[in-house]
Design a protein around this motif. Structure first.
Motif, short mmCIF file in Angstrom:
data_model
loop_
_atom_site.label_atom_id
_atom_site.label_comp_id
_atom_site.label_asym_id
_atom_site.label_seq_id
_atom_site.Cartn_x
_atom_site.Cartn_y
_atom_site.Cartn_z
N VAL A 38 2.55 3.11 -63.58
CA VAL A 38 3.33 2.64 -62.45
C VAL A 38 3.22 3.69 -61.36
O VAL A 38 3.18 4.89 -61.62
CB VAL A 38 4.82 2.43 -62.82
N ALA A 39 3.16 3.22 -60.10
CA ALA A 39 3.12 4.14 -58.96
C ALA A 39 4.55 4.41 -58.54
O ALA A 39 5.29 3.48 -58.19
CB ALA A 39 2.33 3.52 -57.80
N ALA A 40 4.97 5.66 -58.59
CA ALA A 40 6.38 5.99 -58.40
C ALA A 40 6.55 7.18 -57.47
O ALA A 40 5.69 8.04 -57.35
CB ALA A 40 7.04 6.28 -59.74
N VAL A 41 7.72 7.21 -56.82
CA VAL A 41 8.17 8.40 -56.12
C VAL A 41 8.99 9.20 -57.13
O VAL A 41 10.00 8.72 -57.64
CB VAL A 41 9.03 8.04 -54.89
N ASN A 42 8.51 10.40 -57.42
CA ASN A 42 9.15 11.24 -58.43
C ASN A 42 9.92 12.38 -57.78
O ASN A 42 9.41 13.04 -56.88
CB ASN A 42 8.11 11.85 -59.38
N TYR A 43 11.11 12.60 -58.29
CA TYR A 43 11.81 13.84 -57.93
C TYR A 43 11.10 14.98 -58.63
O TYR A 43 10.59 14.81 -59.74
CB TYR A 43 13.27 13.77 -58.36
N PHE A 44 11.05 16.14 -57.99
CA PHE A 44 10.29 17.27 -58.53
C PHE A 44 10.69 17.55 -59.97
O PHE A 44 11.85 17.80 -60.27
CB PHE A 44 10.51 18.51 -57.67
N GLY A 45 9.75 17.48 -60.88
CA GLY A 45 10.01 17.62 -62.30
C GLY A 45 9.65 16.37 -63.07
O GLY A 45 9.53 16.39 -64.29
N GLY A 46 9.47 15.24 -62.33
CA GLY A 46 8.97 14.03 -63.00
C GLY A 46 9.97 12.92 -63.16
O GLY A 46 9.76 12.01 -63.97
N VAL A 47 11.10 12.92 -62.42
CA VAL A 47 12.10 11.86 -62.54
C VAL A 47 11.82 10.80 -61.48
O VAL A 47 11.93 11.07 -60.28
CB VAL A 47 13.53 12.42 -62.36
N PRO A 48 11.47 9.57 -61.87
CA PRO A 48 11.14 8.53 -60.88
C PRO A 48 12.39 7.97 -60.24
O PRO A 48 13.40 7.69 -60.90
CB PRO A 48 10.42 7.46 -61.72
N ILE A 49 12.37 7.79 -58.91
CA ILE A 49 13.50 7.18 -58.19
C ILE A 49 13.10 5.89 -57.49
O ILE A 49 13.96 5.17 -57.01
CB ILE A 49 14.10 8.18 -57.17
N TRP A 50 11.80 5.60 -57.41
CA TRP A 50 11.32 4.36 -56.80
C TRP A 50 9.94 4.07 -57.34
O TRP A 50 9.14 4.98 -57.58
CB TRP A 50 11.26 4.50 -55.27
N THR A 51 9.66 2.79 -57.56
CA THR A 51 8.33 2.39 -58.00
C THR A 51 7.81 1.30 -57.08
O THR A 51 8.58 0.52 -56.51
CB THR A 51 8.34 1.85 -59.45
N ALA A 52 6.51 1.25 -56.94
CA ALA A 52 5.89 0.24 -56.08
C ALA A 52 6.05 -1.12 -56.74
O ALA A 52 5.51 -1.37 -57.81
CB ALA A 52 4.41 0.57 -55.87
N GLY A 53 6.82 -1.99 -56.10
CA GLY A 53 7.13 -3.30 -56.68
C GLY A 53 8.36 -3.18 -57.56
O GLY A 53 9.49 -3.29 -57.11
N ASN A 54 8.19 -2.90 -58.82
CA ASN A 54 9.26 -2.60 -59.78
C ASN A 54 8.60 -1.99 -61.00
O ASN A 54 7.36 -1.96 -61.10
CB ASN A 54 10.07 -3.87 -60.11
#
Length: 514
Positions: A47-63
């Motif tokens: 999944v393509a995601a916006v990650n908080y530094f350290g690897g915690v995803p807060i948004w993904t492209a689509g879902n």
């Protein structure tokens, strides 16, 4: 490329169809390709995601169910749309921003992925198109939704929150049109969120920054001790000992003061010991008041230091010691705390009276005293019986019957029993150190015959009166002569089975057979 000293950027491969298109990364978040969650039942992939530094995803492209293969990339089209493309070239997600004049993409330090036009105006952002998470600085407005599989969370109108299954079944609905929610810093130092229905005049606490009020620094004032009792969930404030007195008898939260200050002490200063207590130590004190020393050194270092008024030794495996300065000392005492604290006082130490030993004439207090007496008598009789059997050389009568038919080394059992008699000596100086105990158990050191414990000797003398008094009331009972209680009357006292019953401390092995 904008950077900061706090965060770094990991970027999913990005292709551009036009050289004028640019991408500006964030110093706090990363646009990255994460392995898909196996719990989402979407098969293998990324999944393509916006990650908080350290690897915690807060948004993904689509879902989170939108996945790409290992060759997936973000494609920034010349039309100004951002697409997530598989290695085969198929588009699995599109920002749908074509022909809106998008010329740049940036990932802000707030975690917002933004597409902007030539004038810098944002025409699309991940904050306006959330998936399953919202973060600070992100607005969640009417008609927006969080989606996770078949479940969704929506704000239908101001104050109306819903949880839905399959976008049809509403299984939670929070009507809040006429409800005020507000954040307040209370006078007790805690930060709370409250709600109040219109016209009700009442408030309901919904959240607190610290769930344990005693963890609020200074709640009970300088040298005050915060604790709880069984009758109320509200904290109570008291003084460390009777060496102190309240600053204000009408307000226990104003703290305590010494009856005799250390500099005016006619004798010598000493350390008051407080079990299961700690003196709260937060930043910036953590950098100047914390040391790694043992419990004895934690006590003595404070006693000999003129700049130390109290100390706390943690028993949580860290070996840390807090040495508190005279500026402000905030205490907390709770049976669950793995720590011991010390307070410098002008000797002698005058402990607070124990609530468990106060007998105020009610039946509950008398019951506690009689229960203690019964436990003492039964325990002493049991020890006498064990010693008597051992003196006769009847080790098998002491060992648990379940072990008799086993291959038990009676020589080792005898040594264990002899060592146990040394370990229960009343005088600490007569008890062996652990190193010597190990040597005696292994047969390296010869075990001498230990003296009979004083309490057993007194019981064996023919009759002992046990007295307990509090608040002028006295209770006494006479223990029958232990010598008259022959060992065969107590055949079920086994050394390896001797333990206290949870319902008051009576030896369980005795209760089972009395």
């Amino acid at each position: 490329m904008r950077q900061s000293s706090t965060f770094s950027l990991l970027l999913l491969p990005l292709t551009r169809s036009k050289s004028s298109l640019s991408y500006r990364p964030s110093s706090s978040y990363s646009l990255y390709k994460n392995p898909s969650d196996p719990q989402e039942s979407v098969g293998s992939g990324y999944v393509a995601a916006v990650n908080y530094f350290g690897g915690v995803p807060i948004w993904t492209a689509g879902n989170p169910s939108v996945v790409v293969d290992a060759g997936g990339i973000f494609h920034f089209r010349s039309t100004g749309t951002l697409q997530l493309v598989n290695s085969s070239g198929s588009v699995v997600w599109d920002s749908n921003t074509g022909h809106l004049g998008v010329t740049s993409a940036s990932l802000d330090d707030s975690g917002n992925l933004v597409l902007r036009n030539g004038t810098g105006f944002p025409v699309w952002s991940s904050f306006q198109n959330p998936t399953d998470t919202i973060v600070p600085n992100q607005n969640f407005t009417v008609n927006q939704a969080l989606q996770s599989g078949l479940y969704s969370f929506r704000l239908r109108n101001p104050g109306n929150l819903t949880l839905r299954w399959n976008d049809s079944i509403i299984y939670w609905n929070q009507e809040g049109t006429n409800i005020l929610r507000f954040l307040k810093l209370d006078s007790d130092g805690n930060l709370r969120i409250y709600s109040s229905a219109l016209g009700s005049g009442t408030t309901t606490m919904r959240w607190a920054a610290l769930t344990d009020q005693c963890q609020v620094f200074g709640y009970c004032g300088n040298l005050g001790i915060c604790s709880y009792n069984d009758s109320s969930s509200n904290p109570i404030c008291g003084c460390p000992s009777e060496n102190f007195e309240p600053v204000d008898v009408n307000d226990s939260r104003k703290g305590c003061k010494r009856k005799v200050e250390i500099e005016n002490c006619p004798g010598s200063a000493t350390m008051l010991e407080m079990d299961h207590a700690k003196f709260l130590t937060y930043q910036p004190e953590l950098s100047s008041q914390v040391f790694s020393v043992g419990i004895s050194a934690c006590r003595l270092n404070c006693l000999v230091s003129s700049s130390c008024v109290a100390s706390t030794s943690l028993s949580d495996g860290t070996g840390l010691c807090y040495l508190k300065t005279p500026d402000f000392v905030s205490g907390y005492q709770n049976p669950s705390l793995p720590s011991t604290s010390y307070v410098k006082v002008c000797g002698p130490v005058q402990p607070n009276p124990s609530a468990n030993l106060q007998i105020d004439g009610n039946s509950k207090g008398r019951l506690h005293v009689w229960l203690v007496i019964l436990v003492v008598v039964v325990t002493l009789v049991g020890l006498v019986a064990i010693e008597s059997e051992f003196e006769k050389g009847n080790v098998k009568a002491i060992v648990d019957k379940r072990l008799v038919d086993q291959d038990v080394d009676m020589e080792q059992a005898t040594r264990a029993i002899q060592v146990s008699f040394w370990c229960i000596q009343e005088q600490p100086s007569q008890r062996p150190m652990m190193g010597r105990v190990v040597q005696m158990l292994e047969g390296i050191t010869e075990i001498e015959k230990p003296p009979a414990p004083k309490a057993i000797t007194e019981v064996s003398a023919g009759g002992t009166s046990i007295n307990m008094s509090s608040n002028g009331s006295a209770f006494s009972t006479f223990a029958a002569s232990a010598s008259a209680l022959l060992p065969h009357h107590f055949p079920h006292f086994k050394l390896l089975e001797f333990r206290l019953c949870l319902q008051g401390g009576i030896p369980t092995s005795y209760l089972h057979h009395c």
